[in-house]
Write an enzyme that holds these catalytic residues in place. Sequence first.
Site, PDB file in Angstrom:
ATOM      1  N   GLU A  88      -6.735  -1.963  -9.500  1.00 25.48           N
ATOM      2  CA  GLU A  88      -7.238  -2.645  -8.483  1.00 25.48           C
ATOM      3  C   GLU A  88      -9.049  -2.859  -8.611  1.00 25.48           C
ATOM      4  OE1 GLU A  88      -6.504  -2.141  -4.165  1.00 25.48           O
ATOM      5  OE2 GLU A  88      -4.889  -0.844  -4.663  1.00 25.48           O
ATOM      6  N   ASN A 110       1.031  -1.221   0.051  1.00 21.87           N
ATOM      7  CA  ASN A 110      -0.011   0.052   0.001  1.00 21.87           C
ATOM      8  C   ASN A 110       0.960   1.120   0.005  1.00 21.87           C
ATOM      9  OD1 ASN A 110      -2.118  -1.937   2.027  1.00 21.87           O
ATOM     10  ND2 ASN A 110      -2.814  -0.948   0.258  1.00 21.87           N
ATOM     11  N   SER A 115       3.007   2.136  -2.379  1.00 18.52           N
ATOM     12  CA  SER A 115       4.089   1.882  -3.255  1.00 18.52           C
ATOM     13  C   SER A 115       3.959   2.875  -4.491  1.00 18.52           C
ATOM     14  CB  SER A 115       4.436   0.389  -3.509  1.00 18.52           C
ATOM     15  OG  SER A 115       3.305   0.171  -4.293  1.00 18.52           O
ATOM     16  N   GLY A 116       2.995   3.115  -4.610  1.00 15.89           N
ATOM     17  CA  GLY A 116       3.134   4.240  -6.050  1.00 15.89           C
ATOM     18  C   GLY A 116       2.283   3.640  -7.270  1.00 15.89           C
ATOM     19  N   LYS A 117       1.773   2.588  -7.054  1.00 17.49           N
ATOM     20  CA  LYS A 117       1.077   2.112  -8.292  1.00 17.49           C
ATOM     21  C   LYS A 117      -0.197   2.686  -8.981  1.00 17.49           C
ATOM     22  CE  LYS A 117      -0.451  -1.534  -5.628  1.00 17.49           C
ATOM     23  NZ  LYS A 117      -0.034  -1.005  -4.340  1.00 17.49           N
TER      24      LYS A 117
HETATM   25  N1  LIG Z   1      -3.707  12.991  -4.359  1.00 24.11           N
HETATM   26  C1  LIG Z   1      -2.618  12.915  -3.631  1.00 24.11           C
HETATM   27  N2  LIG Z   1      -1.937  13.663  -2.890  1.00 24.11           N
HETATM   28  C2  LIG Z   1      -0.938  13.660  -2.146  1.00 24.11           C
HETATM   29  N3  LIG Z   1      -0.204  12.513  -1.857  1.00 24.11           N
HETATM   30  C3  LIG Z   1      -0.882  11.455  -2.440  1.00 24.11           C
HETATM   31  C4  LIG Z   1      -2.120  11.476  -3.423  1.00 24.11           C
HETATM   32  N4  LIG Z   1      -2.250  10.243  -3.865  1.00 24.11           N
HETATM   33  C5  LIG Z   1      -1.377   9.477  -3.257  1.00 24.11           C
HETATM   34  N5  LIG Z   1      -0.608  10.234  -2.603  1.00 24.11           N
HETATM   35  C6  LIG Z   1       0.548   9.367  -1.806  1.00 24.11           C
HETATM   36  O1  LIG Z   1       1.524   8.909  -2.620  1.00 24.11           O
HETATM   37  C7  LIG Z   1       1.976   7.610  -2.284  1.00 24.11           C
HETATM   38  C8  LIG Z   1       1.700   6.588  -3.488  1.00 24.11           C
HETATM   39  O2  LIG Z   1       0.298   6.451  -3.440  1.00 24.11           O
HETATM   40  P1  LIG Z   1      -0.415   5.450  -4.374  1.00 24.11           P
HETATM   41  O3  LIG Z   1      -1.801   5.960  -4.520  1.00 24.11           O
HETATM   42  O4  LIG Z   1       0.192   5.634  -5.778  1.00 24.11           O
HETATM   43  O5  LIG Z   1      -0.295   3.972  -3.929  1.00 24.11           O
HETATM   44  P2  LIG Z   1      -0.713   2.612  -4.326  1.00 24.11           P
HETATM   45  O6  LIG Z   1       0.479   1.791  -4.589  1.00 24.11           O
HETATM   46  O7  LIG Z   1      -1.599   2.744  -5.391  1.00 24.11           O
HETATM   47  O8  LIG Z   1      -1.206   2.258  -3.139  1.00 24.11           O
HETATM   48  P3  LIG Z   1      -2.621   1.173  -2.593  1.00 24.11           P
HETATM   49  O9  LIG Z   1      -2.046  -0.212  -2.845  1.00 24.11           O
HETATM   50  O10 LIG Z   1      -2.921   1.664  -1.299  1.00 24.11           O
HETATM   51  O11 LIG Z   1      -3.538   1.642  -3.697  1.00 24.11           O
HETATM   52  C9  LIG Z   1       1.324   7.583  -0.970  1.00 24.11           C
HETATM   53  O12 LIG Z   1       2.128   7.792   0.187  1.00 24.11           O
HETATM   54  C10 LIG Z   1      -0.056   8.424  -0.831  1.00 24.11           C
HETATM   55  O13 LIG Z   1       0.014   8.819   0.240  1.00 24.11           O
HETATM   56 MG   LIG Z   2      -3.766   2.466  -5.595  1.00 25.07          MG
END
Ligand SMILES: Nc1ncnc2c1ncn2[C@@H]1O[C@H](COP(=O)(O)OP(=O)(O)OP(=O)(O)O)[C@@H](O)[C@H]1O
Ligand SMILES: [Mg+2]
Lengths: 281, 288, 264
Positions: free
Chosen positions: A168, A43, A45-47
């Site tokens: 997802e 969670n 990781s930036g996906k």
């Molecule tokens: N709109 C936003 N504004 C500021 N920070 C953000 C925003 N969206 C995501 N982040 C931050 O960027 C980082 C990566 O987020 P991202 O949603 O890309 O992760 P993810 O891999 O998709 O996670 P998950 O598996 O929970 O969906 C996280 O630390 C998140 O808090």
């Molecule tokens: Mg995500």
Amino acid sequence: MAEETAVQVNNVTYRYAEGAPSVLSGLSLKVEQNEWVAITGHNGSGKSTLARLINGLLLPEHGDILVQGLNSASEDDKVHIRRKVGMVFQNPDNQIVAPTVQDDVAFGLENTGVDPQTMEKRVAWAIKAAGLAGLEHAEPHNLSGGQKQRVAIAGILALKPDILVLDEATSMLDPLGKKEVMSLAGRLHKEENVTVISITHDLEEVLRADRMIVMNQGVVTADGKPDDVFREKEILDRAGLEQPFSVRLREELARREVVIPENAVSEKAMVSALCRLKHKT
Amino acid sequence: MQIKAQNLGFTYGEGTPFEKKAVSGIDVDIPPGSRIAVVGHTGSGKSTLVQHLNGLLVPTEGTLTVGETTIRPGMKQKVLHHLRRTVGMVFQYPEHQLFEETVEKDIAFAPNNFGAGEKETAERVRRAAEAVGLDESLLSRSPFELSGGQMRRVAIAGVLAGHPDVLILDEPAAGLDPKGRRAMMEMFSRWQQEQPFRSYILVTHHMEDAAKYADYLYVMNAGSIVMEGTPAEVFQSPARLKEARLDVPAAVRILTEIDGSGSFSLNTYEADETADEIARILRGGGPL
Amino acid sequence: MRSMILGQYVQGDSFIHRMDPRAKLTGLFLFLLVMFLANRPAALIPAAAFACFVFLMTRIPVRYLLKGLKFIAIMVIFLFLFRMLMTREGTVLLDLPWLPIYEEGVRDGAVFAGRLFLLMVMATVLTLTTTPIELTDALERLFKPLQRLGVPAHELALTMSIALRFIPTLFSEMEKIMKAQMARGASFSDGSIVKRIKALIPLLVPLIIQSFRRAEELAVAMEARGYAGSEGRTRFRQMVWRASDTRVLFTVVLTGICIFALRG
Ligand SMILES: Nc1ncnc2c1ncn2[C@@H]1O[C@H](COP(=O)(O)OP(=O)(O)OP(=O)(O)O)[C@@H](O)[C@H]1O
Ligand SMILES: [Mg+2]
Ligand SMILES: Nc1ncnc2c1ncn2[C@@H]1O[C@H](COP(=O)(O)OP(=O)(O)OP(=O)(O)O)[C@@H](O)[C@H]1O
Ligand SMILES: [Mg+2]
């Protein structure tokens, strides 16, 4: 469009706000045409950020992103990229715009200025292809989660995208809904030659992919065939992942001197290999 | 806390044109100290059923006994207020319920409502935060500055701080990465084991979790309980589960394929145990 | 709320159902205008006849309408009484000690109530035979000429259509949050007014935060599907204005002429 790379991410860095930590740091990857690639990782990781960068919803701070050779940073190319890349998000409720199924499926076509006659045909085709025939006039809040996600896919399908990004898309669905959505994606991949990028935490879903990419803290830490990557316990652990059941089982069996052939990857192949072993004894 | 439902049924919007029968003819019996899972496809009535257990819904048919309280159709929700103290509920995506300025205040919401004193509340907040693995330094932060996983923990701590005897968990691990999912479920397991009378009722689509984290399953389909028993008993009939539009865990699927007689036994449904069973079957059966 | 049918849609395939929604909207507006020509109850007869005629054409059971109009009827009677008692002109009909009733009052009240009632009936007929999305679409197109004057017709229509789409979602969201807080011991139904208002905070804060999140996700999803404003957009729903639509509008005008002739 035969030999072109579908998506090329070159050394991309991204942060949401100035001074905030970078979410992606020097990330590079490549997805070939008609490949099915799974992207997974812990969670945060930036996906999802990567997915939004791919179709130009966000622009990289450094580096660049090419979709079939088009640069996401170019205003002119952006329109074309949006047409080539279709995205389905996690929450089915928050991506359906219109009050009925057919109006929603038409939404993307309306945006791209398709003429009404063609639109009618494409909407009908997409609804049928997504297995939603008979629900043309249904209201979204009366549909199940799996049906809603298929409406979202139908809306993208109508635009005939070359690349489908599923962020997802099945995580809020029950097993049947998951199956519905995955088998629809599978059919598009096979029959319409759609390149699929599937972002998921579901390890069984990852196993369907030709290739998997593991993300950890905004960088790629593994990239290869699921079979190979799922052996790297260390890497998986650091990325918040585990081995899927079938991989763990194979390792445990090997430890008990029950050897399954390398090429028996799927659950089905494993089972028939085991059955053969059983009959030998 | 003993929970017993007899012929329980619930209809949404009874007496209106939008009437919808969601569950009917439900019999359940949950002794103290149980780990229960309720499984079923979307819309099968799981959430409707469990919302009766803390008085959020009052049955329209049958009776429900929770501890000393017997609930019958037509009873006023108000008189069931006290049930919410003993039966806590973690809704799906509980982080969506956060509202306070600080994590500490949010966790304190339930104990405050249930009339715990100031000192007692502070103590409960601290302990609940510890139980879910939240660092004490986060207590003074705004819950909305936290990551998704941390927000989920705050919300769960907010339920634990109400000191329930029974915890209802509606897909508590949805959206978490595999390690986070496991950690979350282990946390509930630990909570349950701390006291012999504590129970939880896990509502899930995830058959692996149901197998691993419950001792008794109720399988729902179209508003009724169609199967019940220990995981081993329920997984004996994959065909009936399929009728309820559900799967069996991979371990059971593979073992059933190899040994059609179904004479295998599993406790943890983990890979090592499954491998033991397969090895045993391949070596020509042998005693269990 | 069974007794309120204004705003509901009944599926059907009648002439009225199939009319161009733009014609229906324009017709309703014209109808409103011509009713202002009436200055005595008798002059409203053509309008009433027209309304009956249109309703019969929808092939919706009369009983359904009658039941649905109960609430409106009560409101209209109330307004009639109010208006009647407020107007104090002409000869006294009934000399009640505190509330003398005047001839002019009855007449004025009746015309006022009659107009309102007929208008409500026609508005109900409109919503009974037209889906909300057809209505928003029609509004957008009717207001399109005003876009040059800075009226954001497209944006307004889109906003309306999204609102329609999300109202049920928001309701179930609210119910969910309410239950979650009730499970944590919150109570929304007892205590003083101040206490009750304070009790809404745990409901409203998450609801607002969730709505913002939803709006953001929806905006991203729309952008990802190529939405970039009204320019260059085509429409899936085509509206065809037939000769019969024009005829209906003409009938409204004719009704107006009859009303004019019956003026006292
Ligand atoms: N709109 C936003 N504004 C500021 N920070 C953000 C925003 N969206 C995501 N982040 C931050 O960027 C980082 C990566 O987020 P991202 O949603 O890309 O992760 P993810 O891999 O998709 O996670 P998950 O598996 O929970 O969906 C996280 O630390 C998140 O808090
Ligand atoms: Mg995500
Ligand atoms: N507030 C409500 N009003 C009317 N009908 C409802 C309401 N909530 C649920 N239902 C209906 O009751 C039935 C059972 O719903 P319920 O939410 O209990 O299912 P579930 O098993 O929890 O599903 P899911 O896995 O999707 O959460 C469904 O048909 C649903 O549409
Ligand atoms: Mg539910």
